[in-house]
Design a protein around this motif. Structure first.
Motif, PDB file in Angstrom:
ATOM      1  N   THR B 117       0.853  -1.181   0.000  1.00 46.07           N
ATOM      2  CA  THR B 117       0.000   0.000   0.000  1.00 46.07           C
ATOM      3  C   THR B 117       0.897   1.242   0.000  1.00 46.07           C
ATOM      4  O   THR B 117       1.839   1.341   0.786  1.00 46.07           O
ATOM      5  N   ILE B 119       1.260   5.115   0.675  1.00 49.56           N
ATOM      6  CA  ILE B 119       0.560   6.063   1.543  1.00 49.56           C
ATOM      7  C   ILE B 119       1.059   7.471   1.283  1.00 49.56           C
ATOM      8  O   ILE B 119       2.263   7.720   1.213  1.00 49.56           O
ATOM      9  N   GLU B 122      -0.178  12.173   6.042  1.00 50.93           N
ATOM     10  CA  GLU B 122      -0.956  13.346   6.392  1.00 50.93           C
ATOM     11  C   GLU B 122      -0.072  14.577   6.431  1.00 50.93           C
ATOM     12  O   GLU B 122       1.074  14.518   6.863  1.00 50.93           O
ATOM     13  N   ASP B 136      -2.677  -1.047  -3.246  1.00 49.79           N
ATOM     14  CA  ASP B 136      -3.627   0.025  -2.929  1.00 49.79           C
ATOM     15  C   ASP B 136      -2.887   1.323  -2.639  1.00 49.79           C
ATOM     16  O   ASP B 136      -1.677   1.350  -2.495  1.00 49.79           O
ATOM     17  N   ARG B 138      -3.365   4.813  -0.095  1.00 45.29           N
ATOM     18  CA  ARG B 138      -4.159   5.521   0.910  1.00 45.29           C
ATOM     19  C   ARG B 138      -3.718   6.971   0.874  1.00 45.29           C
ATOM     20  O   ARG B 138      -2.522   7.266   0.951  1.00 45.29           O
ATOM     21  N   ASP B 140      -3.786  10.222   2.732  1.00 43.27           N
ATOM     22  CA  ASP B 140      -4.105  10.970   3.946  1.00 43.27           C
ATOM     23  C   ASP B 140      -3.774  12.434   3.739  1.00 43.27           C
ATOM     24  O   ASP B 140      -4.391  13.311   4.327  1.00 43.27           O
ATOM     25  N   ILE B 154      -8.355   2.572  -4.041  1.00 41.68           N
ATOM     26  CA  ILE B 154      -7.965   3.731  -3.246  1.00 41.68           C
ATOM     27  C   ILE B 154      -8.612   3.591  -1.874  1.00 41.68           C
ATOM     28  O   ILE B 154      -9.831   3.511  -1.748  1.00 41.68           O
ATOM     29  N   VAL B 155      -7.772   3.481  -0.872  1.00 41.37           N
ATOM     30  CA  VAL B 155      -8.278   3.357   0.493  1.00 41.37           C
ATOM     31  C   VAL B 155      -8.119   4.716   1.137  1.00 41.37           C
ATOM     32  O   VAL B 155      -7.012   5.230   1.264  1.00 41.37           O
ATOM     33  N   ASN B 156      -9.203   5.297   1.538  1.00 41.51           N
ATOM     34  CA  ASN B 156      -9.093   6.652   2.052  1.00 41.51           C
ATOM     35  C   ASN B 156      -9.321   6.784   3.544  1.00 41.51           C
ATOM     36  O   ASN B 156      -9.225   7.862   4.094  1.00 41.51           O
ATOM     37  N   GLY B 157      -9.576   5.627   4.136  1.00 40.73           N
ATOM     38  CA  GLY B 157      -9.763   5.675   5.586  1.00 40.73           C
ATOM     39  C   GLY B 157     -10.900   6.598   5.959  1.00 40.73           C
ATOM     40  O   GLY B 157     -11.936   6.661   5.308  1.00 40.73           O
ATOM     41  N   TYR B 160     -12.405   9.633   3.589  1.00 41.01           N
ATOM     42  CA  TYR B 160     -12.806   9.162   2.266  1.00 41.01           C
ATOM     43  C   TYR B 160     -13.578  10.227   1.489  1.00 41.01           C
ATOM     44  O   TYR B 160     -13.320  10.488   0.332  1.00 41.01           O
ATOM     45  N   SER B 163     -11.849  12.954  -0.396  1.00 38.92           N
ATOM     46  CA  SER B 163     -10.793  12.570  -1.335  1.00 38.92           C
ATOM     47  C   SER B 163     -10.753  13.441  -2.578  1.00 38.92           C
ATOM     48  O   SER B 163      -9.697  13.727  -3.111  1.00 38.92           O
TER      49      SER B 163
END
Lengths: 187, 200
Positions: B117, B119, B122, B136, B138, B140, B154-157, B160, B163
């Motif tokens: 994944t 990332i 943030e 994937d 993510r 942040d 797309i994992v956006n936690g 999401y 995004s």
């Protein structure tokens, strides 16, 4: 031309129908003419010559490529014509003597006006007369006469087409000629 | 007589025949009648097959093997044949990229990789396009460019919903071979166009 035919046939054996179309183009008139002169009407002639080509296509594997293709094709066509003639044979014959008469056949009952010597016969009429006389020949004589004098094939080829010894072909031609002589001498 | 008409008469027989025909009226007449009937039979004009004869024959033939008609088509259209062979190879080579299932990601110093994944941390902003393959992503933080994910998602936690705002360019997810192919083609097309127009 033989090389051309051979190469087309190899294509046909692979299943190429367009190559077969070229072969049909090449021989259609001769085959149609043979059938027309044997059968005497263009409908049947077309039917039978179509059939002859279709059979040639279906049985192309059985054709020996080292022999002449036209001989094989004529053979199929001639056999089909003879079969057709036998099937549609009428149950009376013009040659048969009319009951109660001596030596009179149905021929003598056909009005002879069209054969009158002083009447001028047009070319088309003349052709019809000749065609009719050919049609009066029994099929075994008719076949040799048509192959010899209309398709103008050599005796050897005729013997191969009909699968008969050359001697037999000659005898039939002689008899066919004699019959035609009797029928055509007054024209 | 028939030997003569068959065209196979021996010279000595021919002499006998000629001499005899001169003296015998009956035979002469017979012979002339034979010759006349042959001439008449030969005279009937030659007939021709109907115009649509060949077509009719071909229509009534048993169906031709498909293989042959395809082959013939190819041999008649060499350019199209070349083009279709080319496109088969193209598709094959493009698909071979697809079938590789190693995880890969566009190199970028700001990206963090964790268990297949990618990332975007943030608070960070990644500049440039990102392509993730067989894995994937993510997001942040923020991406100043497009994100393409092949064979992954797309994992956006938690963020999401936001995004759309986090990625400035397009977001594309590709999960089917066909889409992959389409994407590649579009890509090639675009870069070709750019090359042609001198954009890049």
């Amino acid at each position: 031309m033989d090389e051309f035919v051979k190469s087309r046939i190899k294509q046909v054996r692979k299943g190429d129908q367009n190559a077969f179309g070229e072969i049909v183009e090449l021989y259609k008139d001769k085959v149609f003419q043979l059938c027309f002169r044997m059968l005497g009407n263009s409908h049947e002639a077309e039917d039978i010559s179509q059939e002859a080509f279709i059979r040639a296509y279906i049985n192309i594997e059985r054709y020996n490529i080292d022999r002449k293709f036209s001989t094989w094709l004529y053979r199929i066509a001639t056999n089909l014509c003879i079969d057709r003639i036998r099937k549609k044979k009428p149950d009376y014959y013009l040659d048969a003597e009319v009951a109660g008469t001596e030596g009179l056949t149905l021929y003598s009952q056909i009005p002879a006006s069209q054969l009158a010597p002083d009447e001028e016969v047009s070319k088309i009429e003349l052709q019809e007369i000749i065609q009719n006389e050919i049609l009066k020949l029994p099929e075994k004589y008719r076949a040799v006469i048509v192959l010899k004098y209309i398709e103008e094939l050599p005796l050897l080829e005729i013997s191969k087409i009909l699968d008969l010894p050359i001697g037999t072909v000659k005898t039939r031609i002689h008899r066919g000629r004699e019959a035609l002589r009797k029928q055509l001498r007054h024209i | 007589m028939h030997e003569y008409l068959d065209g196979e008469i021996l010279p000595e027989h021919k002499n006998i025949l000629t001499v005899h025909l001169k003296s015998c009226a009956d035979c002469r007449q017979h012979f002339q009648e034979l010759e006349k009937s042959i001439a008449l039979v030969k005279s009937i004009s030659h007939v021709q097959a109907p115009a649509d004869f060949t077509q009719k024959v071909l229509m009534n033939l048993p169906k031709e093997k498909k293989k042959v008609s395809v082959k013939r088509w190819f041999s008649r259209h060499p350019v199209l044949t070349a083009a279709s062979i080319f496109s088969i190879f193209m598709a094959a080579s493009l698909l071979s990229h697809w079938s590789g299932d190693d995880f890969s990601v566009t190199k970028n110093p700001d990206l963090v990789i964790e268990n297949n994944t990618a990332i975007v941390p943030e608070g960070e902003t990644v500049t440039g396009d990102i392509v993730v393959k067989n894995g994937d992503i993510r997001i942040d933080g923020k991406v100043d460019g497009s994100v393409t994910v092949i064979n992954g998602e797309i994992v956006n936690g938690e963020s999401y919903m936001a995004s759309a705002g986090q990625v400035k360019g397009d977001i594309v997810e590709i999960n089917e071979a066909f889409e992959w192919l389409w994407y590649q083609m579009k890509h090639i097309f675009e870069s070709t166009m750019n090359m042609l127009t001198g954009k890049e």
